[in-house]
Design a protein around this motif. Structure first.
Motif, mmCIF file in Angstrom:
data_model
loop_
_atom_site.group_PDB
_atom_site.id
_atom_site.type_symbol
_atom_site.label_atom_id
_atom_site.label_comp_id
_atom_site.label_asym_id
_atom_site.label_seq_id
_atom_site.Cartn_x
_atom_site.Cartn_y
_atom_site.Cartn_z
ATOM 1 N N LEU A 100 -1.467 6.045 5.751
ATOM 2 C CA LEU A 100 -1.445 4.923 6.683
ATOM 3 C C LEU A 100 -1.526 5.468 8.104
ATOM 4 O O LEU A 100 -0.783 6.383 8.456
ATOM 5 C CB LEU A 100 -0.146 4.119 6.512
ATOM 6 N N ARG A 152 -6.793 3.933 6.231
ATOM 7 C CA ARG A 152 -6.012 2.688 6.158
ATOM 8 C C ARG A 152 -5.387 2.457 7.525
ATOM 9 O O ARG A 152 -4.468 3.157 7.933
ATOM 10 C CB ARG A 152 -4.950 2.793 5.065
ATOM 11 N N ASP A 196 -7.626 -1.991 5.044
ATOM 12 C CA ASP A 196 -7.456 -0.961 4.007
ATOM 13 C C ASP A 196 -8.791 -0.286 3.716
ATOM 14 O O ASP A 196 -9.524 -0.687 2.821
ATOM 15 C CB ASP A 196 -6.870 -1.558 2.731
ATOM 16 N N ALA A 241 0.835 -1.205 0.000
ATOM 17 C CA ALA A 241 0.000 0.000 0.000
ATOM 18 C C ALA A 241 0.871 1.258 0.000
ATOM 19 O O ALA A 241 0.570 2.237 -0.709
ATOM 20 C CB ALA A 241 -0.928 -0.003 1.216
ATOM 21 N N LYS A 266 -9.235 2.408 2.358
ATOM 22 C CA LYS A 266 -9.172 3.202 1.121
ATOM 23 C C LYS A 266 -9.403 2.344 -0.112
ATOM 24 O O LYS A 266 -9.512 2.861 -1.216
ATOM 25 C CB LYS A 266 -7.805 3.889 1.007
#
Length: 475
Positions: free
Chosen positions: A384, A422, A472, A236, A474
């Motif tokens: 993140l 995330r 996650d 990611a 996103k």
């Protein structure tokens, strides 16, 4: 409470849980330590008014300890001018004014630290006093061998990343693979930094602390990460770097413990900035002293100040008069390199401290979109959000009695899929609640020596086992 999941929370009345162990064994020790610290300070105070006020706070902490040990009702918090008091008291009433030994663990533990804070906030001379500060810095000093080792390793890596030498003669695939390994190593250092949680390790010696740190300890512990989503987290981050090469790529770290653990959090943050995996790192400390060793803004400055002159800090005699051998010139230079780089990052706005009152509220993070919508929206701006440590994990999953095979994405509710956030959780297990395990894993761990039985999940109390869980939001 209206935004919490239906799954019940762990309760201090459950004799098979760590909640009961905490209420009966840990909390009285923590309050006693706070009383002792303040007493040591009051003895050295010349101002009679201040000394007498300090003695009054000591008496109120002793009263709190008595109420806890004799299973009295939790009483409403005195209004110290902060808006969270009303929320604490409203929830206390909604929970039926419970007793210490029959109350949801998460609420009671937050209440305990908030009540201690209110004693200082309501004072004239003791506002902002941290009864845990002495303990935090003593533990960081005890971490000298691991600090020296990591400082040397980090300096090499940061200089290599900054110069690009690590990529010379390698294919793009080889460079990415090397970065992936390095990212994992840095994250594992950050994960196991939690081994020095002061609220749990209440009687460790200097030698015990050293055994919990250092490279060999990390290698020995790698097999104990029972859920590991680090590869997915790295992918990611890489995707964000490719797609936003020249744009803002922010990483947030919701901090846990100060001292050595904050040091390793800064190691990770500094590495992400040096390697170009992030352009900004936002650190989220607590507003006031919390769960013994949690980071406050002052702890951040205290840590950096100790690194200005590492020789003086690490060789100063302790309270018993014991002295310590001097650092070598290289060791001093390595620690100063970290201080200078981190200070520069902070000065340049790349390493930011952002406290928020939500982190010291009494509820889980399921409440964030409703109780702290500004914070919820802000975290969506991050690539993140790393939640460090056991308490943050407990709050993510509402400290609930989930079946251990429940997906992490489900257990974190509104911070899960489609949230825009995330979430990555680093947690060494020191409480009963755990999710995301493969079927049969909990039963297998319970059968190990000291692992528990059909009623108790003792394997999850010691910090020996860890989880690294990604959601996650996103995607």
């Amino acid at each position: 409470m209206e935004f919490d999941p239906q799954t019940p929370q762990y309760n201090t009345s459950d004799k098979s849980s760590f909640a009961s162990v905490s209420a009966n064994d840990r909390w009285p020790v923590i309050i006693t330590g706070a009383i002792d610290d303040l007493h040591r300070t009051v003895v050295g105070v010349d101002d009679n008014e201040k000394a007498n006020e300090g003695k009054g706070i000591i008496a109120n902490m002793a009263k709190l300890k008595y109420e806890l040990q004799h299973d009295r009702q939790l009483t409403p918090l005195d209004d110290d001018g902060h808006p969270d008091i009303a929320s604490y008291n409203q929830e206390l009433e909604q929970r039926g004014n419970p007793h210490w030994h029959d109350v949801p663990w998460l609420y009671a533990e937050c209440y305990l630290y908030r009540r201690i804070e209110s004693l200082f906030a309501l004072s004239k001379h003791w506002k902002g006093y941290d009864v845990f500060a002495r303990q935090k810095m003593d533990t960081f000093k005890s971490s000298r061998p691991a600090v020296i080792e990591l400082a040397a390793r980090y300096r090499e890596l940061a200089q290599e990343a900054g110069s690009g030498k690590g990529a010379e003669g390698k294919s793009p695939e080889q460079v990415e693979q090397a970065e992936k390994i390095l990212f994992s190593e840095m994250c594992e250092i950050c994960l196991w930094g939690n081994a020095t949680d002061l609220s749990l390790l209440t009687s460790l010696t200097y030698e015990d602390i050293q055994k919990l740190q250092g490279s060999q300890a990390r290698k020995d512990s790698q097999k104990n990460i029972i859920v590991n989503d680090l590869d997915a987290a790295f992918e990611a981050m890489q995707k964000a770097r490719r797609e936003k090469k020249d744009g803002e790529r922010r990483v947030d770290i919701v901090l846990d413990n100060s001292g050595f653990e904050l040091f390793v959090d800064l190691i990770l943050g500094g590495y992400l900035l040096s390697a170009g995996l992030a352009t900004t790192v936002v650190l989220h400390p607590k507003r006031f002293p919390w769960f013994v060793s949690d980071v406050t803004p002052k702890d951040f400055s205290d840590l950096l100040n100790s690194m200005v002159d590492p020789q003086a800090f690490y060789t100063a005699a302790d309270d018993s008069g014991k002295t310590f051998p001097p650092l070598s010139e290289k060791e001093v230079s390595d620690v100063k390199f970290l201080f200078e780089q981190w200070s520069q990052f902070h000065q340049d706005g790349k390493l930011i401290l952002r406290p928020h009152a939500f982190w010291t509220t009494q509820g889980g993070f399921w409440r964030m979109p409703h109780v702290a919508p500004d914070l919820f929206e802000d975290l969506k701006e991050s690539e993140l959000v790393l939640f460090k440590g056991d308490l943050n994990y407990r709050k993510l999953v509402n400290d609930a009695e989930w079946d251990p095979t429940t997906p992490f994405t489900e257990a974190i509710g509104p911070l899960g899929p489609k949230s825009g956030i995330r979430v990555l959780a680093f947690r060494t297990c020191k409480a009963d609640t755990v999710v995301g395990l493969p079927a049969g894993k909990d039963e297998e761990l319970r059968q190990l020596p000291g692992g528990g039985d059909s009623k108790t999940r003792k394997w999850a109390w010691s910090g020996k086992w860890a989880v690294v869980s990604l959601s996650d939001g996103k995607a």
